[in-house]
Design a protein around this motif. Structure first.
Motif, short mmCIF file in Angstrom:
data_model
loop_
_atom_site.label_atom_id
_atom_site.label_comp_id
_atom_site.label_asym_id
_atom_site.label_seq_id
_atom_site.Cartn_x
_atom_site.Cartn_y
_atom_site.Cartn_z
N LEU A 142 24.54 -67.60 7.05
CA LEU A 142 23.80 -66.97 8.52
C LEU A 142 25.00 -65.91 8.73
O LEU A 142 26.34 -65.88 8.63
N THR A 143 24.85 -64.66 8.18
CA THR A 143 25.03 -63.32 8.30
C THR A 143 24.64 -62.54 9.78
O THR A 143 23.07 -61.92 9.74
N VAL A 144 24.83 -62.61 10.89
CA VAL A 144 24.33 -61.51 11.48
C VAL A 144 24.48 -59.84 11.56
O VAL A 144 25.64 -59.27 11.06
N VAL A 145 23.58 -58.99 11.57
CA VAL A 145 23.92 -57.58 10.86
C VAL A 145 23.48 -56.63 12.56
O VAL A 145 24.56 -55.70 12.67
N SER A 146 23.16 -57.13 13.04
CA SER A 146 22.88 -56.42 14.89
C SER A 146 22.87 -57.79 15.70
O SER A 146 21.77 -58.25 15.29
N GLY A 147 23.41 -57.62 17.18
CA GLY A 147 23.02 -58.35 18.13
C GLY A 147 23.88 -59.30 17.72
O GLY A 147 24.97 -59.66 17.17
N HIS A 148 23.63 -60.76 18.25
CA HIS A 148 24.80 -61.91 18.13
C HIS A 148 23.29 -62.61 18.35
O HIS A 148 22.46 -63.02 18.54
N ILE A 149 23.57 -64.02 17.67
CA ILE A 149 23.74 -65.11 17.29
C ILE A 149 23.88 -66.35 17.30
O ILE A 149 24.95 -66.65 16.61
#
Length: 281
Positions: free
Chosen positions: A259-266
């Motif tokens: 998983l690669t988060v590009v914007s915000g947070h997960i």
């Protein structure tokens, strides 16, 4: 809160659908209009006028107009698709749902509509084009006045049925439906960015978004902080993932989930990964 009543209603509905509304190949509609608490349709008005004697005779023979009865409906298991998209436990027996979807593909999908008579609105597909019909009657019994537009093809139905098929591992069939639909909107006859139905940029085509989830098998649960990954494809891939708190890409690289988060947070504590072929419907 006490949910006993709702559990009982769900169980009764499931039982009735899987027995009284199952013909061995797909779910159908049992048209019931007599002995109900509601007023008789014979007493209803049609466009502010009473029904003609001919219309009443047809109603008494076939039931109210605009039904589908014994037909094979392309979105006949829409609720199961919606449950899976939302991460809810499947509502019907998976083997029956899969059988219904396979019946939809074998009966309703047409590579060419040249021999299909459409008395309604032909603009959504020309004769040389293909598509997934809203409904067919492979076992006979088509009403004289079936539900309006039953002989048409709509991308909103097509994407939903395709995604549902893919969720059950029928990737080839699902993608065949998608490619055929997109060929109709390739710019020659129709706007590629406007899959119109009852108006331009009709919302039902947004069911196409579920194709991402069907193919990647990615579903994020913010309560459990778990990313479920049940891809329909074997091997490495990368797909788009959007959540309420952020977006990025998800997939498999060298056999490992990522998983690669590009914007915000997960927020993910665990990735629950099942490679293609090991997942259960």
């Amino acid at each position: 809160e006490d949910v006993t009543l709702y559990r009982e209603l769900a169980a009764k509905g499931r039982q009735a659908m899987q027995t009284r509304l199952w013909n061995g190949g797909y779910f159908f509609q049992r048209v019931q209009w007599k002995d109900l608490h509601a007023p008789s349709p014979e007493k209803a008005l049609s466009l502010f006028a009473s029904y003609s004697p001919e219309a009443i005779a047809m109603m008494r023979k076939e039931g109210p107009k605009y039904q589908y009865g014994t037909g094979c409906l392309s979105d006949g298991v829409l609720g199961d698709w919606l449950a899976r998209v939302c991460g809810v436990t499947p509502v019907l027996a998976p083997d029956k749902v899969e059988r219904h979807l396979c019946s939809v593909f074998s009966n309703n999908f047409k590579s060419s509509l040249a021999d299909h008579a459409n008395p309604q609105r032909p603009g959504y597909a020309f004769g040389q084009e293909g598509g997934l019909l809203l409904c067919t009657w492979p076992r006979g019994g088509k009403p004289s006045l079936p539900f309006i537009y039953s002989d048409e093809v709509w991308t909103g139905f097509e994407y939903q049925a395709a995604a549902h098929l893919i969720m059950f591992g029928h990737v080839k069939e699902g993608l065949h439906i998608v490619r055929t639909a997109r060929q109709r909107y390739d710019g020659r006859y129709r706007n590629p960015f406007d899959e119109y139905e009852c108006g331009h940029w009709y919302a039902r085509a947004m069911s196409s978004y579920s194709l991402l989830q069907a193919l990647s098998g990615a579903r994020y649960d913010a309560v459990e902080k778990t990313l479920y990954l049940r891809p329909a494809m074997k091997g490495d891939f990368r797909a788009f993932l959007s959540t309420a708190s952020g977006y990025g890409t998800v997939g498999v690289k060298k056999g490992k989930p990522f998983l690669t988060v590009v914007s915000g947070h997960i927020d993910v504590d665990k990735i629950d990964f099942s490679p293609a072929g090991s997942r259960r419907a």
